[in-house]
Scaffold this active site. Sequence first.
Site, short mmCIF file in Angstrom:
data_model
loop_
_atom_site.label_atom_id
_atom_site.label_comp_id
_atom_site.label_asym_id
_atom_site.label_seq_id
_atom_site.Cartn_x
_atom_site.Cartn_y
_atom_site.Cartn_z
N GLY A 130 96.93 -6.03 -1.06
CA GLY A 130 96.92 -7.03 0.00
C GLY A 130 97.56 -8.32 -0.46
CB CYS A 131 99.20 -11.05 1.42
SG CYS A 131 97.97 -11.33 2.72
#
Length: 327
Positions: free
Chosen positions: A141-142
């Site tokens: 995920g970012c």
Amino acid sequence: MPSAAIIGSSGYSGQETLDRVLRHPQLEVVALGSDSLSGEPASALDVRLNGSLPPFVSNEEALAATADVIFLCLDNERAAGLEPPADAVIVDLSGAHRLRDADLYPAWYGFEHPRPGRLDSWSYALPELYPPAGRLIANPGCYATASLLALAPLVGAIETTGVVIDAKSGVSGAGRELKPSSHAGFVLENLSPYRVGRHQHTPEIAQALGFPVCFVPHLLPIRRGLLVTCYVQPGEAADLRGLLEDAYAASDLVRVLPEGVTPELARVQHTDGAELALFDDPATGHAVVVCALDNLGKGAAGQALQNANLALGLDETLGLRLAGVLV
């Protein structure tokens, strides 16, 4: 030349992935999947896509195309239910295969994982720290990417209790689908935390670090860009700067800034790089580690292509946005 298919290519991460594949000198697009645009030409997504790209087909048809690498740009639950084609490299940009413990999905993602026995076959791959292994790749995920770039090299040199991550991201991190929190009237001239204590990247970060963290995300009134500020207590005589510099000395994407220089979103927006900085807080003895990146770049599509390049045995920087001085 290796071929590529993009599943869910009309969303933000899908469109950003397509942009990078198009600039890739050794990948050929053979299928564009989009259930909403199936049957339409590529220009239906963007009028500039009027070259030799194939028309959109359903995601099911695109998944069945004989592509060498498949990018899954779907929502979490749909990605979790897909049966990956045999032999192809699969890079999943969703969160469907990031957590090894299937029991965590109901609480953090809101659904029972339909294929819990296969989670161990997916490689969680943040290339600078955990290179991809095998053909099934879970893209981080970012927020997790920025947090782990900042903290993972320091494990063993910091206290494992009381780690706080203050995170902020642009509105594109919520995806293209419209929701009340992404309306201009809510976002503009505003700053707000969200999913405090409930954000799905929290167990992902803890899984990689080996200890829990206090993670608080905020929504910035900008389109793209992400910054995390991590507060840690160093161990005795710990050389945190040395650990960060050693970890990324050979990286073309992650840059540890000189002392006194602060990361800036403006420098990383629209790129696939990341900036790191380390500061001391003499009043409390804490160290402060800051990481900035583009949530759609190094935080999503850029990292997905980097992982695909490594899995295919190619130069990891092919197709990435790295050069240039943005104004």
